[in-house]
Design a protein around this motif. Structure first.
Motif, mmCIF file in Angstrom:
data_model
loop_
_atom_site.group_PDB
_atom_site.id
_atom_site.type_symbol
_atom_site.label_atom_id
_atom_site.label_comp_id
_atom_site.label_asym_id
_atom_site.label_seq_id
_atom_site.Cartn_x
_atom_site.Cartn_y
_atom_site.Cartn_z
ATOM 1 N N PHE A 58 0.832 -1.206 0.000
ATOM 2 C CA PHE A 58 0.000 0.000 0.000
ATOM 3 C C PHE A 58 0.866 1.255 0.000
ATOM 4 C CE2 PHE A 58 -2.867 3.102 2.174
ATOM 5 C CZ PHE A 58 -3.812 3.168 1.159
ATOM 6 N N ARG A 59 2.056 1.158 0.601
ATOM 7 C CA ARG A 59 2.992 2.282 0.558
ATOM 8 C C ARG A 59 3.384 2.594 -0.886
ATOM 9 N NH1 ARG A 59 7.941 0.787 3.926
ATOM 10 N NH2 ARG A 59 6.278 0.023 5.287
ATOM 11 N N PHE A 60 3.650 1.548 -1.671
ATOM 12 C CA PHE A 60 3.986 1.703 -3.085
ATOM 13 C C PHE A 60 2.800 2.288 -3.859
ATOM 14 C CE2 PHE A 60 3.868 0.198 -7.431
ATOM 15 C CZ PHE A 60 5.142 0.397 -7.902
ATOM 16 N N LEU A 61 1.612 1.727 -3.636
ATOM 17 C CA LEU A 61 0.430 2.195 -4.359
ATOM 18 C C LEU A 61 0.103 3.642 -4.014
ATOM 19 C CD1 LEU A 61 -1.851 -0.967 -4.035
ATOM 20 C CD2 LEU A 61 -0.553 -0.217 -6.034
ATOM 21 N N SER A 62 0.245 3.995 -2.740
ATOM 22 C CA SER A 62 -0.050 5.364 -2.323
ATOM 23 C C SER A 62 0.910 6.357 -2.962
ATOM 24 C CB SER A 62 0.030 5.483 -0.793
ATOM 25 O OG SER A 62 -0.952 4.696 -0.173
ATOM 26 N N ARG A 63 2.160 5.952 -3.113
ATOM 27 C CA ARG A 63 3.164 6.862 -3.660
ATOM 28 C C ARG A 63 3.077 6.986 -5.173
ATOM 29 N NH1 ARG A 63 5.826 9.717 -5.992
ATOM 30 N NH2 ARG A 63 7.971 10.453 -5.649
ATOM 31 N N PHE A 64 2.880 5.855 -5.878
ATOM 32 C CA PHE A 64 3.007 5.871 -7.337
ATOM 33 C C PHE A 64 1.691 5.699 -8.096
ATOM 34 C CE2 PHE A 64 7.183 4.273 -5.823
ATOM 35 C CZ PHE A 64 7.979 5.291 -6.319
ATOM 36 N N VAL A 65 0.641 5.208 -7.455
ATOM 37 C CA VAL A 65 -0.613 4.928 -8.159
ATOM 38 C C VAL A 65 -1.752 5.807 -7.654
ATOM 39 C CG1 VAL A 65 -2.307 3.152 -8.781
ATOM 40 C CG2 VAL A 65 0.123 2.547 -8.567
ATOM 41 N N ILE A 66 -2.061 5.681 -6.371
ATOM 42 C CA ILE A 66 -3.205 6.410 -5.812
ATOM 43 C C ILE A 66 -2.883 7.880 -5.610
ATOM 44 C CG2 ILE A 66 -4.811 6.541 -3.868
ATOM 45 C CD1 ILE A 66 -4.264 3.539 -3.400
ATOM 46 N N GLY A 67 -1.724 8.162 -5.022
ATOM 47 C CA GLY A 67 -1.349 9.533 -4.690
ATOM 48 C C GLY A 67 -1.730 9.857 -3.256
ATOM 49 N N TYR A 68 -0.868 10.600 -2.582
ATOM 50 C CA TYR A 68 -1.109 10.929 -1.182
ATOM 51 C C TYR A 68 -2.278 11.893 -0.993
ATOM 52 C CZ TYR A 68 3.457 8.826 -0.100
ATOM 53 O OH TYR A 68 4.513 7.961 0.048
ATOM 54 N N THR A 69 -2.608 12.677 -2.006
ATOM 55 C CA THR A 69 -3.623 13.720 -1.818
ATOM 56 C C THR A 69 -4.981 13.360 -2.413
ATOM 57 O OG1 THR A 69 -2.971 14.876 -3.848
ATOM 58 C CG2 THR A 69 -1.860 15.524 -1.799
ATOM 59 N N THR A 70 -5.156 12.136 -2.892
ATOM 60 C CA THR A 70 -6.423 11.775 -3.539
ATOM 61 C C THR A 70 -7.606 11.943 -2.592
ATOM 62 O OG1 THR A 70 -5.321 10.231 -5.039
ATOM 63 C CG2 THR A 70 -7.686 9.930 -4.686
ATOM 64 N N ALA A 71 -7.487 11.433 -1.371
ATOM 65 C CA ALA A 71 -8.582 11.543 -0.404
ATOM 66 C C ALA A 71 -8.817 13.001 -0.009
ATOM 67 C CB ALA A 71 -8.292 10.697 0.826
ATOM 68 N N ILE A 72 -7.732 13.773 0.125
ATOM 69 C CA ILE A 72 -7.866 15.191 0.471
ATOM 70 C C ILE A 72 -8.583 15.947 -0.643
ATOM 71 C CG2 ILE A 72 -6.577 17.323 0.900
ATOM 72 C CD1 ILE A 72 -4.429 15.664 2.233
ATOM 73 N N ASP A 73 -8.196 15.682 -1.884
ATOM 74 C CA ASP A 73 -8.823 16.367 -3.019
ATOM 75 C C ASP A 73 -10.323 16.084 -3.078
ATOM 76 O OD1 ASP A 73 -6.394 17.433 -3.795
ATOM 77 O OD2 ASP A 73 -5.963 15.830 -5.224
ATOM 78 N N ALA A 74 -10.697 14.812 -2.878
ATOM 79 C CA ALA A 74 -12.112 14.452 -2.915
ATOM 80 C C ALA A 74 -12.871 15.132 -1.782
ATOM 81 C CB ALA A 74 -12.264 12.935 -2.819
ATOM 82 N N TYR A 75 -12.254 15.188 -0.602
ATOM 83 C CA TYR A 75 -12.885 15.837 0.551
ATOM 84 C C TYR A 75 -13.122 17.326 0.275
ATOM 85 C CZ TYR A 75 -13.535 17.492 5.354
ATOM 86 O OH TYR A 75 -14.043 18.091 6.489
ATOM 87 N N LEU A 76 -12.101 18.009 -0.225
ATOM 88 C CA LEU A 76 -12.227 19.448 -0.471
ATOM 89 C C LEU A 76 -13.196 19.753 -1.603
ATOM 90 C CD1 LEU A 76 -8.523 20.618 -0.020
ATOM 91 C CD2 LEU A 76 -10.423 20.878 1.585
#
Length: 202
Positions: free
Chosen positions: A168-186
């Motif tokens: 999940f560390r790999f996916l968060s960094r290179f696939v999902i992105g660290y700010t995806t949840a923040i962007d959706a929230y905002l």
């Protein structure tokens, strides 16, 4: 049969590479976004701090239930009948709630169950939430810093997280992105307040 073995071998090698790279990435990360909303800080703060009302405006949530911070009492609960609105015992939640939490909740949505705990309240300037369960092995905080802006309110939302799971560390960094949840929230918050959505990160 040979092609099946080749495909299986390739998949195993790919998974090994993902685990290796994920293991080399730092467990801790920090990411943030800034948004400006056409509403007063007190109005924005009232919305973000009302965690039980989030399903009414967040597109990825189904339900938010309060958690009982008091230790469960089996003797007291043996003869009682729970209702849909009763707090969920904190002991029933897999993630630990950090000491000193002012309140705790369980949200259910697109990411499955997530535990929230209020660590700091300073209306209408600052709110700090603890989060666990946003992904395998994820724990961290979301910090909301609100300041007056000529257009209304400038909100800086910062995630400080730790991801134990290397995949999940790999996916968060290179696939999902660290700010995806923040962007959706905002984006959801902006739509709810009828203001602009998320801006560029700091």
């Amino acid at each position: 049969m040979r092609w099946i073995l080749v495909i299986i071998t390739a998949l195993m090698l790919l998974m090994g590479v993902i685990v290796l790279i994920g293991g080399l990435l730092p467990r801790d990360h920090e990411a943030g976004r800034v948004a400006v909303f056409a509403a007063a800080p007190s109005e924005v703060y009232a919305v973000v701090a009302d965690l039980e009302a989030m399903p009414t405006w967040r597109s990825d949530l189904v339900d938010v239930r309060p958690l009982d911070l008091a230790p469960a009492d089996p003797a007291a609960s043996s003869g009682s009948t729970a209702t849909a609105t009763d707090p969920v015992p904190a002991s029933a939640e897999p993630p630990d709630i950090p000491p000193g939490a002012q309140a705790a909740y369980r949200e259910v949505g697109a990411r499955g169950p997530v535990t929230l705990a209020v660590l700091e309240r300073d209306p209408p300037r600052r709110l700090v939430l603890y989060l666990a369960g946003m992904g395998p092995g994820f724990v961290g905080t979301w910090t909301f810093d609100l300041a007056p802006d000529p257009a209304g309110t400038r909100l800086t939302l910062t995630e400080r997280g730790e991801i134990e799971n290397p995949v999940f560390r790999f996916l968060s960094r290179f696939v999902i992105g660290y700010t995806t949840a923040i962007d959706a929230y905002l984006d959801d918050l902006g739509a709810h307040l009828r203001g602009p959505g998320a801006g560029a990160g700091p």
